[in-house]
Design an enzyme around this catalytic site. Structure first.
Site, short mmCIF file in Angstrom:
data_model
loop_
_atom_site.label_atom_id
_atom_site.label_comp_id
_atom_site.label_asym_id
_atom_site.label_seq_id
_atom_site.Cartn_x
_atom_site.Cartn_y
_atom_site.Cartn_z
N TYR A 32 -39.84 20.55 -5.92
CA TYR A 32 -39.81 21.13 -4.58
C TYR A 32 -38.76 20.45 -3.71
O TYR A 32 -38.20 19.41 -4.07
CB TYR A 32 -41.18 21.05 -3.92
CG TYR A 32 -41.55 19.66 -3.42
CD1 TYR A 32 -41.95 18.67 -4.30
CD2 TYR A 32 -41.48 19.34 -2.06
CE1 TYR A 32 -42.28 17.40 -3.85
CE2 TYR A 32 -41.81 18.07 -1.60
CZ TYR A 32 -42.21 17.11 -2.49
OH TYR A 32 -42.52 15.86 -2.04
N LYS A 146 -38.22 15.13 -7.78
CA LYS A 146 -39.07 15.55 -6.67
C LYS A 146 -40.13 16.52 -7.20
O LYS A 146 -40.09 17.74 -6.99
CB LYS A 146 -38.24 16.18 -5.54
CG LYS A 146 -38.93 16.07 -4.17
CD LYS A 146 -37.95 16.21 -3.04
CE LYS A 146 -38.61 16.41 -1.69
NZ LYS A 146 -39.56 15.40 -1.25
N GLU A 178 -41.01 2.36 -2.08
CA GLU A 178 -40.78 3.34 -1.02
C GLU A 178 -42.12 3.70 -0.39
O GLU A 178 -43.17 3.25 -0.83
CB GLU A 178 -40.07 4.58 -1.55
CG GLU A 178 -40.87 5.34 -2.59
CD GLU A 178 -40.21 6.63 -3.08
OE1 GLU A 178 -39.27 7.12 -2.43
OE2 GLU A 178 -40.66 7.14 -4.11
N LEU A 202 -37.55 8.13 -4.86
CA LEU A 202 -36.81 9.37 -4.64
C LEU A 202 -35.55 9.04 -3.84
O LEU A 202 -35.62 8.33 -2.83
CB LEU A 202 -37.67 10.37 -3.84
CG LEU A 202 -36.96 11.70 -3.63
CD1 LEU A 202 -36.96 12.53 -4.92
CD2 LEU A 202 -37.60 12.50 -2.51
N1 PDD Z 1 -40.72 13.68 1.46
N2 PDD Z 1 -39.62 9.33 -0.94
C1 PDD Z 1 -40.61 10.20 -1.14
C2 PDD Z 1 -41.69 9.86 -2.11
C3 PDD Z 1 -40.62 11.44 -0.44
O1 PDD Z 1 -41.59 12.33 -0.66
C4 PDD Z 1 -39.59 11.70 0.50
C5 PDD Z 1 -39.54 12.99 1.27
C6 PDD Z 1 -38.58 10.74 0.68
C7 PDD Z 1 -37.43 10.97 1.63
O2 PDD Z 1 -36.55 11.95 1.15
P1 PDD Z 1 -35.72 12.88 2.14
O3 PDD Z 1 -34.98 11.97 3.04
O4 PDD Z 1 -34.82 13.64 1.23
O5 PDD Z 1 -36.68 13.75 2.87
C8 PDD Z 1 -38.62 9.57 -0.06
C9 PDD Z 1 -40.70 15.03 1.95
C10 PDD Z 1 -40.18 15.19 3.31
C11 PDD Z 1 -42.08 15.64 1.75
O6 PDD Z 1 -42.59 15.49 0.66
O7 PDD Z 1 -42.60 16.27 2.67
#
Ligand code: PDD
Length: 290
Positions: A32, A146, A178, A202
């Site tokens: 996703y 993801k 993270e 991620l």
């Molecule tokens: N989450 N690490 C994890 C485990 C994440 O799920 C996310 C983002 C990030 C940050 O990635 P980005 O900057 O590309 O949003 C890091 C999204 C927003 C979610 O699952 O809703």
């Protein structure tokens, strides 16, 4: 009326339904993306698309659309839903097949779903900062994908929620990886430190923007592992994600970070991040530092 994308078509959202034997529903067999929309425009849309394709590649799903087709579909969806400020959620699963762990022998068509949500920027939290807890990272070893499988992340986030905290900072053997849905950074003596983008985290799109901002603003940034001890003794701590942007962390496990106020490097990054949003999507009405 709101609309959603189902398998390449924009239909009424209430009509968008998936089969009970969709492998995403049964196994989390899919990936996703969450994309931010400011002023009706996608922020870092291309980067999200590229990561989406990378995630798909790593689990052997072939995107049944070109990147251009998919981007155009998402733009149409944003326009049809009249979305100015919010997010797009998009997922692809391997498709519908009789339940069996191994991939279906025949080629099946991957299922695509996307919809939008109105969401304000979290300005109060961006100004004041948020509280976090620390928890063990119990997830698998391909956190770079993801994946729809988010149970480890959900259990961590729920622990934080129960404690009235915004995020759970995860660690493996004392090394901070993270957040449950964000990347984590510390600042020590003016240097920004964050976990390298390997298989344990991620590779955040927001993280990439922040690293570029650091470089162009002469802020020293190091991608290396850091310990819980370094976290506890940091001058500043912050997190980043599509929905949280550059979010100051003012408390970790009930202990204040430094003086308990968002730090100066974090503030500089917030300001530069808003400038980047404005460059791509046009003027923001409210800013963090106003
Ligand atoms: N989450 N690490 C994890 C485990 C994440 O799920 C996310 C983002 C990030 C940050 O990635 P980005 O900057 O590309 O949003 C890091 C999204 C927003 C979610 O699952 O809703």
């Amino acid at each position: 009326m709101k609309f959603a994308i189902l398998n390449g078509e924009i239909i009424e959202r209430s009509e968008a339904k998936v089969d009970v034997e969709d492998r995403g529903y049964q196994f989390g067999d899919g990936v996703y993306e969450v994309i931010r929309v400011y002023n009706g425009k996608m922020f870092t849309g291309t980067e999200h698309m590229n990561r989406f394709v990378k995630s798909l590649d790593s689990i052997g799903i072939v995107l049944p659309y070109t990147m251009e087709q998919l981007t155009k579909l998402l733009e149409e969806l944003v326009a049809k839903n009249n979305l100015q400020l919010g997010t797009i959620y998009m997922q692809i699963t391997r498709g519908v097949a009789p339940r069996n762990h191994a991939f279906p022998a025949e080629n099946i068509t991957p299922s695509l779903v996307a919809y939008t949500k109105e969401a304000l920027r979290p300005l109060e939290s961006l100004k004041k900062g948020v509280k976090t807890i620390v928890t063990e990272d119990i997830r698998w070893l391909r956190c770079d994908i993801k994946s729809l499988n988010l149970l480890g992340n959900l259990l961590a986030k729920q622990k934080a929620a129960v404690e009235g905290c915004f995020e759970a900072v995860q660690h493996r053997n004392g090394n901070v990886t993270e957040g449950s849905s964000s990347n984590i950074y510390i600042v020590k003596n003016g240097v920004v430190i964050t976990h390298p983008s390997d298989n344990l985290i991620l590779k955040g799109i927001t993280k990439d923007v922040i690293l570029q901002i650091c470089t162009s603003n002469n802020i020293v940034v190091k991608e290396r592992t850091f310990t819980l001890d370094e976290l506890a003794n940091a001058d500043e701590v912050f997190l980043s994600s599509t929905t949280s942007e550059v979010m100051p962390i003012i408390e970790v496990d009930g202990k204040r970070v430094a003086d308990g106020l968002p730090g100066t490097v974090t503030r500089r990054l917030q300001e530069a991040f808003e400038q980047e949003i404005e460059k791509q999507c046009g003027a923001l009405k409210d800013k963090t530092l106003n």
